[in-house]
Design an enzyme around this catalytic site. Structure first.
Site, PDB file in Angstrom:
ATOM      1  N   PHE A 176       0.844  -1.193   0.000  1.00 29.80           N
ATOM      2  CA  PHE A 176       0.000   0.000   0.000  1.00 29.80           C
ATOM      3  C   PHE A 176       0.875   1.238   0.000  1.00 29.80           C
ATOM      4  O   PHE A 176       2.060   1.198   0.364  1.00 29.80           O
ATOM      5  CB  PHE A 176      -0.942   0.001   1.216  1.00 29.80           C
ATOM      6  CG  PHE A 176      -0.233   0.072   2.543  1.00 29.80           C
ATOM      7  CD1 PHE A 176       0.017   1.296   3.157  1.00 29.80           C
ATOM      8  CD2 PHE A 176       0.176  -1.089   3.185  1.00 29.80           C
ATOM      9  CE1 PHE A 176       0.668   1.354   4.379  1.00 29.80           C
ATOM     10  CE2 PHE A 176       0.826  -1.035   4.411  1.00 29.80           C
ATOM     11  CZ  PHE A 176       1.071   0.188   5.012  1.00 29.80           C
ATOM     12  N   CYS A 177       0.268   2.357  -0.412  1.00 34.39           N
ATOM     13  CA  CYS A 177       0.940   3.655  -0.385  1.00 34.39           C
ATOM     14  C   CYS A 177      -0.136   4.723  -0.247  1.00 34.39           C
ATOM     15  O   CYS A 177      -1.307   4.411  -0.053  1.00 34.39           O
ATOM     16  CB  CYS A 177       1.795   3.867  -1.632  1.00 34.39           C
ATOM     17  SG  CYS A 177       0.878   3.742  -3.180  1.00 34.39           S
ATOM     18  N   THR A 178       0.235   5.981  -0.350  1.00 31.94           N
ATOM     19  CA  THR A 178      -0.702   7.073  -0.059  1.00 31.94           C
ATOM     20  C   THR A 178      -1.917   7.060  -0.975  1.00 31.94           C
ATOM     21  O   THR A 178      -3.060   7.051  -0.521  1.00 31.94           O
ATOM     22  CB  THR A 178       0.005   8.432  -0.167  1.00 31.94           C
ATOM     23  OG1 THR A 178       1.161   8.421   0.663  1.00 31.94           O
ATOM     24  CG2 THR A 178      -0.925   9.563   0.270  1.00 31.94           C
TER      25      THR A 178
END
Length: 303
Positions: A176-178
């Site tokens: 996951f990331c922003t």
């Protein structure tokens, strides 16, 4: 008080001549009073912009008309104060820098997981959850049990994976990331390394915080955002963090009381990372910002 609409967007597509797209996009943003940053490269577009409803809609309509961008998705939130002070449309080699020439998110990426299904996935015993963001972002919030690669830039991720891949034998990988853009590349990279069971959070942390109720959430802390709000929490409400303008790291308000904190110059993270020459330059910048504020104008060095 009027609210600013903040639109975070990215889209991987193939632009034959990204330089030709820059001027019309910049002109429209200026005409519509839009601020923020947009990046154009041969691999697509990325950025965050802010403005009023009509202005944001006009720019999004323009972007959707670009080659291959008809189905672009974006995430919206609001801000009370202007998140940016000017508009920048820049040409780059990559819209998010990984430094891997064979990466091609247009061809294939990992399995998308909707926010509503994310908790079940990351709770499974055979799933390793990896946070692909930088160390200073992870420091203020992440998913419970997520692995922090402690990278200072996204370009360090491939080397981290190479050194640590033995830890994930017989594991499914969830990343996951922003907003989702880094995972488009990191999942493509892992698949190129022979890892097939790769998943990523669709819409990123921002979409999760928007859609998943806090009482059902596995997110702990705040999410760093690259604008004047600094961080957001559940419901995309503005968080408590401020930014050190010496090193661009997030701080809590009480960090201002630390002896190393000097407005616009340093904080406890970076006080030993810069020279006295650097600090003198930062002090002069801060002086000019204060003078501009006294005149009722914004300093050009703002976001």
């Amino acid at each position: 008080m009027p609210m600013y609409i903040v639109a975070a967007l990215y889209h991987f597509t193939r632009f034959a001549d990204p330089a030709a797209l820059r001027a019309p996009l910049l002109e429209l943003c200026r005409a519509r009073g839009i601020s923020g940053t947009l990046l154009l490269a041969g691999e697509g577009i990325n950025g965050t912009i802010a403005g009023d409803r009509a202005g944001i809609d006009a720019v999004l309509a323009h972007i959707r008309a670009l080659p291959g961008c008809a189905d672009i998705e974006w995430k919206e939130s609001t801000a009370v104060d202007a998140p940016f002070h000017r508009i920048k449309v820049r040409l780059k080699r990559e819209i998010v820098t990984m430094g891997q020439p064979d990466i091609d998110p247009v061809s294939r990426v990992g399995h998308y997981v909707d926010p509503a299904d994310w908790n079940d996935l990351i709770s499974a015993p055979d799933v390793a959850v990896i946070d692909t963001r930088n160390d200073y972002e992870v420091a203020i919030g992440s998913f419970d049990g997520a692995i922090d690669p402690q990278t200072k830039s996204f370009g360090e991720f491939p080397a981290w994976w190479e050194a640590n891949k033995h830890r994930f034998h017989n594991k499914r990988i969830a990343m996951f990331c922003t907003g989702g853009i880094r995972c488009e590349k990191s999942t493509n990279y892992l698949m190129g390394q022979g890892v097939e069971d790769v998943y990523h959070l669709k819409g990123g942390i921002l979409k999760y915080l928007e859609e998943v109720p806090q009482d059902a959430s596995k997110w702990d802390g705040e999410c760093f955002v690259f604008d004047g709000r600094v961080s957001v929490g559940h419901g995309l409400a503005e968080g408590p963090h401020i930014l050190c303008h010496g090193c661009r790291r997030p701080l809590l308000p009480e960090d201002r009381n630390h002896p190393a904190f000097e407005e616009g110059v340093s904080c406890h993270h970076c006080v030993d990372e810069t020279t006295e020459t650097d600090k003198a330059r930062f002090r002069e910048r801060q002086k000019q910002i204060a003078l501009a504020k006294d005149r009722g104008v914004r300093h050009i060095g703002g976001l």
